[in-house]
Design a protein around this motif. Structure first.
Motif, PDB file in Angstrom:
ATOM      1  N   ARG A   1     108.392 104.882  63.545  1.00  0.00           N
ATOM      2  CA  ARG A   1     109.714 105.466  63.743  1.00  0.00           C
ATOM      3  C   ARG A   1     109.677 106.994  63.845  1.00  0.00           C
ATOM      4  NH1 ARG A   1     113.233 102.315  59.096  1.00  0.00           N
ATOM      5  NH2 ARG A   1     113.114 100.213  59.986  1.00  0.00           N
ATOM      6  N   ALA A   2     108.598 107.615  63.422  1.00  0.00           N
ATOM      7  CA  ALA A   2     108.523 109.077  63.416  1.00  0.00           C
ATOM      8  C   ALA A   2     108.588 109.619  64.841  1.00  0.00           C
ATOM      9  CB  ALA A   2     107.236 109.534  62.737  1.00  0.00           C
ATOM     10  N   PRO A   3     109.343 110.699  65.065  1.00  0.00           N
ATOM     11  CA  PRO A   3     109.426 111.269  66.419  1.00  0.00           C
ATOM     12  C   PRO A   3     108.097 111.806  66.937  1.00  0.00           C
ATOM     13  CG  PRO A   3     110.478 112.695  64.796  1.00  0.00           C
ATOM     14  CD  PRO A   3     110.181 111.404  64.100  1.00  0.00           C
ATOM     15  N   ASP A   4     107.206 112.196  66.045  1.00  0.00           N
ATOM     16  CA  ASP A   4     105.869 112.658  66.415  1.00  0.00           C
ATOM     17  C   ASP A   4     104.897 112.098  65.390  1.00  0.00           C
ATOM     18  OD1 ASP A   4     103.601 113.907  67.284  1.00  0.00           O
ATOM     19  OD2 ASP A   4     104.240 115.952  66.805  1.00  0.00           O
ATOM     20  N   SER A   5     104.539 110.831  65.560  1.00  0.00           N
ATOM     21  CA  SER A   5     103.714 110.161  64.549  1.00  0.00           C
ATOM     22  C   SER A   5     102.345 110.813  64.397  1.00  0.00           C
ATOM     23  CB  SER A   5     103.548 108.680  64.908  1.00  0.00           C
ATOM     24  OG  SER A   5     102.939 108.528  66.181  1.00  0.00           O
ATOM     25  N   ALA A   6     101.810 111.411  65.470  1.00  0.00           N
ATOM     26  CA  ALA A   6     100.490 112.046  65.381  1.00  0.00           C
ATOM     27  C   ALA A   6     100.488 113.194  64.381  1.00  0.00           C
ATOM     28  CB  ALA A   6     100.056 112.542  66.761  1.00  0.00           C
ATOM     29  N   ALA A   7     101.639 113.845  64.208  1.00  0.00           N
ATOM     30  CA  ALA A   7     101.731 114.971  63.273  1.00  0.00           C
ATOM     31  C   ALA A   7     101.638 114.526  61.825  1.00  0.00           C
ATOM     32  CB  ALA A   7     103.033 115.732  63.503  1.00  0.00           C
ATOM     33  N   LEU A   8     101.774 113.234  61.566  1.00  0.00           N
ATOM     34  CA  LEU A   8     101.720 112.719  60.200  1.00  0.00           C
ATOM     35  C   LEU A   8     100.361 112.120  59.850  1.00  0.00           C
ATOM     36  CD1 LEU A   8     105.230 111.020  59.960  1.00  0.00           C
ATOM     37  CD2 LEU A   8     104.540 113.311  59.214  1.00  0.00           C
ATOM     38  N   ILE A   9      99.444 112.120  60.791  1.00  0.00           N
ATOM     39  CA  ILE A   9      98.100 111.590  60.541  1.00  0.00           C
ATOM     40  C   ILE A   9      97.157 112.756  60.256  1.00  0.00           C
ATOM     41  CG2 ILE A   9      96.184 110.265  61.493  1.00  0.00           C
ATOM     42  CD1 ILE A   9      98.210 108.717  63.152  1.00  0.00           C
ATOM     43  N   ALA A  10      96.574 112.742  59.080  1.00  0.00           N
ATOM     44  CA  ALA A  10      95.705 113.839  58.658  1.00  0.00           C
ATOM     45  C   ALA A  10      94.417 113.863  59.481  1.00  0.00           C
ATOM     46  CB  ALA A  10      95.381 113.695  57.174  1.00  0.00           C
ATOM     47  N   THR A  11      93.740 115.000  59.438  1.00  0.00           N
ATOM     48  CA  THR A  11      92.433 115.164  60.080  1.00  0.00           C
ATOM     49  C   THR A  11      91.346 114.993  59.034  1.00  0.00           C
ATOM     50  OG1 THR A  11      93.329 116.683  61.730  1.00  0.00           O
ATOM     51  CG2 THR A  11      90.947 116.733  61.371  1.00  0.00           C
ATOM     52  N   ARG A  12      90.412 114.102  59.295  1.00  0.00           N
ATOM     53  CA  ARG A  12      89.313 113.869  58.348  1.00  0.00           C
ATOM     54  C   ARG A  12      88.243 114.939  58.508  1.00  0.00           C
ATOM     55  NH1 ARG A  12      86.186 108.480  56.514  1.00  0.00           N
ATOM     56  NH2 ARG A  12      84.116 109.360  56.193  1.00  0.00           N
ATOM     57  N   ILE A  13      87.770 115.457  57.371  1.00  0.00           N
ATOM     58  CA  ILE A  13      86.673 116.423  57.330  1.00  0.00           C
ATOM     59  C   ILE A  13      85.545 115.775  56.543  1.00  0.00           C
ATOM     60  CG2 ILE A  13      85.916 118.715  56.587  1.00  0.00           C
ATOM     61  CD1 ILE A  13      88.881 119.574  56.713  1.00  0.00           C
ATOM     62  N   ASP A  14      84.445 115.483  57.199  1.00  0.00           N
ATOM     63  CA  ASP A  14      83.322 114.835  56.524  1.00  0.00           C
ATOM     64  C   ASP A  14      82.628 115.843  55.621  1.00  0.00           C
ATOM     65  OD1 ASP A  14      83.579 112.224  57.555  1.00  0.00           O
ATOM     66  OD2 ASP A  14      82.702 112.877  59.453  1.00  0.00           O
ATOM     67  N   ALA A  15      82.730 115.617  54.359  1.00  0.00           N
ATOM     68  CA  ALA A  15      82.150 116.483  53.335  1.00  0.00           C
ATOM     69  C   ALA A  15      81.959 115.609  52.106  1.00  0.00           C
ATOM     70  CB  ALA A  15      83.066 117.672  53.049  1.00  0.00           C
ATOM     71  N   ALA A  16      81.598 116.226  51.012  1.00  0.00           N
ATOM     72  CA  ALA A  16      81.468 115.497  49.756  1.00  0.00           C
ATOM     73  C   ALA A  16      82.293 116.243  48.695  1.00  0.00           C
ATOM     74  CB  ALA A  16      80.000 115.396  49.332  1.00  0.00           C
ATOM     75  N   PRO A  17      83.445 115.707  48.280  1.00  0.00           N
ATOM     76  CA  PRO A  17      84.046 114.449  48.733  1.00  0.00           C
ATOM     77  C   PRO A  17      84.685 114.600  50.121  1.00  0.00           C
ATOM     78  CG  PRO A  17      85.531 115.562  47.236  1.00  0.00           C
ATOM     79  CD  PRO A  17      84.267 116.375  47.259  1.00  0.00           C
ATOM     80  N   ILE A  18      85.057 113.466  50.729  1.00  0.00           N
ATOM     81  CA  ILE A  18      85.751 113.489  52.017  1.00  0.00           C
ATOM     82  C   ILE A  18      87.072 114.214  51.854  1.00  0.00           C
ATOM     83  CG2 ILE A  18      86.878 112.046  53.758  1.00  0.00           C
ATOM     84  CD1 ILE A  18      84.717 109.949  53.232  1.00  0.00           C
ATOM     85  N   ARG A  19      87.392 115.053  52.829  1.00  0.00           N
ATOM     86  CA  ARG A  19      88.626 115.829  52.786  1.00  0.00           C
ATOM     87  C   ARG A  19      89.527 115.444  53.946  1.00  0.00           C
ATOM     88  NH1 ARG A  19      85.016 121.246  51.765  1.00  0.00           N
ATOM     89  NH2 ARG A  19      84.481 120.744  49.605  1.00  0.00           N
ATOM     90  N   TYR A  20      90.825 115.573  53.710  1.00  0.00           N
ATOM     91  CA  TYR A  20      91.823 115.312  54.736  1.00  0.00           C
ATOM     92  C   TYR A  20      92.725 116.531  54.846  1.00  0.00           C
ATOM     93  CZ  TYR A  20      90.222 110.509  54.575  1.00  0.00           C
ATOM     94  OH  TYR A  20      89.437 109.390  54.617  1.00  0.00           O
ATOM     95  N   GLN A  21      92.761 117.115  56.035  1.00  0.00           N
ATOM     96  CA  GLN A  21      93.582 118.301  56.271  1.00  0.00           C
ATOM     97  C   GLN A  21      94.943 117.855  56.799  1.00  0.00           C
ATOM     98  OE1 GLN A  21      91.782 121.472  58.479  1.00  0.00           O
ATOM     99  NE2 GLN A  21      93.760 122.350  59.074  1.00  0.00           N
ATOM    100  N   PHE A  22      95.992 118.362  56.151  1.00  0.00           N
ATOM    101  CA  PHE A  22      97.359 117.985  56.521  1.00  0.00           C
ATOM    102  C   PHE A  22      98.226 119.235  56.466  1.00  0.00           C
ATOM    103  CE2 PHE A  22     101.447 115.644  55.421  1.00  0.00           C
ATOM    104  CZ  PHE A  22     101.604 115.111  56.707  1.00  0.00           C
ATOM    105  N   ASP A  23      98.393 119.896  57.606  1.00  0.00           N
ATOM    106  CA  ASP A  23      99.220 121.089  57.697  1.00  0.00           C
ATOM    107  C   ASP A  23     100.681 120.699  57.860  1.00  0.00           C
ATOM    108  OD1 ASP A  23      96.961 122.698  57.507  1.00  0.00           O
ATOM    109  OD2 ASP A  23      96.746 122.894  59.685  1.00  0.00           O
ATOM    110  N   LEU A  24     101.565 121.527  57.314  1.00  0.00           N
ATOM    111  CA  LEU A  24     102.985 121.216  57.304  1.00  0.00           C
ATOM    112  C   LEU A  24     103.773 122.378  57.896  1.00  0.00           C
ATOM    113  CD1 LEU A  24     102.703 119.956  53.692  1.00  0.00           C
ATOM    114  CD2 LEU A  24     103.500 118.481  55.528  1.00  0.00           C
ATOM    115  N   TYR A  25     104.740 122.053  58.750  1.00  0.00           N
ATOM    116  CA  TYR A  25     105.583 123.071  59.397  1.00  0.00           C
ATOM    117  C   TYR A  25     107.032 122.834  58.966  1.00  0.00           C
ATOM    118  CZ  TYR A  25     101.563 124.203  62.271  1.00  0.00           C
ATOM    119  OH  TYR A  25     100.318 124.591  62.686  1.00  0.00           O
ATOM    120  N   LEU A  26     107.606 123.824  58.307  1.00  0.00           N
ATOM    121  CA  LEU A  26     108.965 123.699  57.797  1.00  0.00           C
ATOM    122  C   LEU A  26     109.957 124.352  58.732  1.00  0.00           C
ATOM    123  CD1 LEU A  26     108.505 124.432  53.982  1.00  0.00           C
ATOM    124  CD2 LEU A  26     108.065 122.331  55.260  1.00  0.00           C
ATOM    125  N   GLY A  27     111.003 123.623  59.078  1.00  0.00           N
ATOM    126  CA  GLY A  27     112.028 124.141  59.960  1.00  0.00           C
ATOM    127  C   GLY A  27     113.126 124.856  59.202  1.00  0.00           C
TER     128      GLY A  27
END
Length: 200
Positions: free
Chosen positions: A174-200
């Protein structure tokens, strides 16, 4: 609950600027899509509510440790410092710890399940937690809320890129831009997920 939870020593360490965060464009952006808070925002915030959800009341919870990191921006791409970022999610068994009983089981009393941190000068935030489980009707996700004073607030959900159920999840679809809600995986130890947020 105060809109600005106290930040403990572990929060300060984990909220330090993340060197792995990629530079972000300063071009105009669209707001991160809002999503429902859901019924499982903590009824009472735990006393231990810092950015390290793996260690709760001095005890190591265990589980698959991951990190959630990112930056908070306005729509011109300028970082927002001093915002309060919160996350909460279910334990590896798919149970929210602040509800007590859900999905036919009891919450694990050793899981923190909620954390809050103040963004740094570069808008950065960082959490250390465990990979959440899945419960019927939803794909794996983490709830996120950001408060930036009286200016703006956002409640949304972060999704994992490797989940096969993302395409079928009714809220993500249902999200108008679903791709913006999927984090980016960073292979490291531990695994990291980058999730930037833009406030209107």
């Amino acid at each position: 609950m105060s809109s600005h939870p106290p930040i403990h020593r572990r929060s300060v360490i984990l909220a330090a600027p993340a060197l792995l965060i990629a530079p972000t464009s300063t071009l105009a952006a669209t707001p991160t899509p809002a999503q429902a808070e859901g019924p499982f925002y903590p009824r009472s915030v735990p006393k231990d509510r810092d950015a390290d959800l793996v260690v709760f009341n001095g005890q190591d919870f265990g589980g698959e440790v991951i990190e959630i990191l990112g930056q908070v921006f306005n729509l011109t791409g300028a970082p927002i410092s001093g915002a309060v970022a919160e996350i909460w999610h279910c334990d590896p068994a798919g149970i929210y710890p602040h509800v007590g009983r859900n999905n036919g089981g009891l919450a694990d009393p050793g899981f923190q399940g909620y954390g809050a941190v103040t963004t740094g000068e570069d808008g950065s935030y960082r959490f250390r937690t465990v990979r959440p489980g899945i419960y019927p009707g939803r794909v794996r996700h983490i709830h996120v809320k950001v408060r930036a004073g009286a200016r703006s607030a956002l409640t949304t959900q972060m999704y994992f890129p490797e989940e096969p159920g993302n395409a079928e999840d009714f809220l993500l679809r249902r999200a108008p831009d679903s791709a913006a809600l999927i984090a980016t995986r960073i292979d490291a130890a531990p695994i990291r997920y980058q999730f930037d947020l833009y406030l209107g």
